[in-house]
Scaffold this motif. Structure first.
Motif, short mmCIF file in Angstrom:
data_model
loop_
_atom_site.label_atom_id
_atom_site.label_comp_id
_atom_site.label_asym_id
_atom_site.label_seq_id
_atom_site.Cartn_x
_atom_site.Cartn_y
_atom_site.Cartn_z
N ARG A 144 0.84 -1.21 0.00
CA ARG A 144 0.00 0.00 0.00
C ARG A 144 0.87 1.25 0.00
O ARG A 144 0.56 2.22 -0.69
CB ARG A 144 -0.94 -0.03 1.20
CG ARG A 144 -1.94 1.10 1.20
CD ARG A 144 -3.20 0.79 1.96
NE ARG A 144 -2.91 0.33 3.31
CZ ARG A 144 -3.86 -0.07 4.15
NH1 ARG A 144 -5.12 -0.11 3.74
NH2 ARG A 144 -3.57 -0.46 5.36
N GLN A 149 -3.44 0.03 -4.64
CA GLN A 149 -4.73 0.31 -4.02
C GLN A 149 -5.79 -0.71 -4.37
O GLN A 149 -6.93 -0.60 -3.94
CB GLN A 149 -5.21 1.72 -4.42
CG GLN A 149 -4.28 2.82 -3.97
CD GLN A 149 -4.76 4.19 -4.39
OE1 GLN A 149 -5.69 4.32 -5.19
NE2 GLN A 149 -4.12 5.22 -3.88
N GLY A 150 -5.43 -1.73 -5.13
CA GLY A 150 -6.39 -2.73 -5.56
C GLY A 150 -6.24 -3.02 -7.03
O GLY A 150 -5.64 -2.24 -7.77
N ILE A 171 -8.29 -2.46 0.10
CA ILE A 171 -7.71 -3.10 -1.07
C ILE A 171 -8.63 -4.21 -1.57
O ILE A 171 -8.87 -4.35 -2.77
CB ILE A 171 -6.31 -3.65 -0.75
CG1 ILE A 171 -5.32 -2.51 -0.51
CG2 ILE A 171 -5.80 -4.57 -1.87
CD1 ILE A 171 -3.92 -2.95 -0.14
N ARG A 174 -11.52 -3.34 -3.83
CA ARG A 174 -11.21 -2.88 -5.19
C ARG A 174 -10.45 -3.93 -5.99
O ARG A 174 -9.78 -3.60 -6.97
CB ARG A 174 -10.39 -1.58 -5.12
CG ARG A 174 -11.14 -0.40 -4.55
CD ARG A 174 -10.35 0.90 -4.72
NE ARG A 174 -9.18 0.92 -3.86
CZ ARG A 174 -9.14 1.47 -2.65
NH1 ARG A 174 -10.24 2.03 -2.15
NH2 ARG A 174 -8.04 1.47 -1.94
N SER A 175 -10.54 -5.19 -5.58
CA SER A 175 -9.70 -6.21 -6.21
C SER A 175 -10.49 -7.40 -6.72
O SER A 175 -11.55 -7.74 -6.20
CB SER A 175 -8.65 -6.71 -5.19
OG SER A 175 -7.78 -5.68 -4.80
#
Length: 208
Positions: A144, A149-150, A171, A174-175
């Motif tokens: 990070r 951020q993902g 994270i 957004r992944s």
């Protein structure tokens, strides 16, 4: 270089709760702070005999979950998380050892697993070592700080998924996650813990 002390506030005490995701396979959904506490689950697992019994408890939980085709209960999830694999405890597969206690354990494990699962587990003795959650937290914190951020995440040797369970919530949200595990038992535990949460779990070799 990253300052170690500067990383601590970013991950300390983060907990991820995975929840069911409708559609979009491969997305790990989280509520932020919740129930998947890898650190707590792995506490007090020290010594080969303790690890063996924790592994057996996890296998028994997995068998119940699979035979009844249902999600794991909270207590079963904790049992599954305590599975540390067979690295460092080859006596678990030595039916002809000199220690009667380990001969008994090896026989019990052979009865518990199918022939294919037993062969797969035995083959993992030299390379099946779980990563301590504190190390995983540091890795996520470092990523990070480096700007991640993902996005698309590949875990090519996932074990039972501690890198997923320790993933920071922001994270994870957004992944898209693909997790691969060669060992049959570890892979099925991984699927029971995270498959219904949107993680694309694949049991087999990464090179395949």
């Amino acid at each position: 270089l990253l300052e170690a002390d500067a990383l601590v506030p970013e991950f300390l005490h983060l907990r991820v709760e995975v929840v069911h995701v409708e559609g979009d396979h491969g997305v790990l959904a989280v509520t932020g702070v919740g129930l998947v506490d890898v650190d707590e689950a792995l506490a007090h697992i020290e010594g080969q005999a303790t690890k063996f019994e924790a592994n057996v408890s996890a296998i028994n939980a997995l068998r119940s979950i699979e035979s009844e085709a249902r999600p794991a209960s909270a207590s079963e999830r904790r049992a599954l998380l305590r599975y540390t694999g067979w690295g460092g405890i080859p006596a678990s597969f030595n039916d002809e050892g000199r220690d009667p206690a380990w001969v008994e354990r090896a026989g019990r494990l052979r009865q518990l697993l199918s022939a294919d699962d037993h062969d797969s587990a035995r083959a993992s003795v030299n390379n099946s070592h779980y990563t301590d959650p504190i190390v995983i937290h540091w890795i996520w914190a470092a990523l990070r700080r480096l700007g991640f951020q993902g996005g698309n995440i590949l875990e090519p040797s996932a074990g039972v998924g501690h890198f997923l369970g320790c993933m920071p919530a922001d994270i994870a949200q957004r992944s898209r996650v693909t997790a691969i595990e060669l060992d049959r038992v570890s892979g099925r535990i991984l699927r029971s813990l995270y498959g219904a949460c949107g993680v694309d779990v694949r049991i087999g070799g990464f090179e395949a």
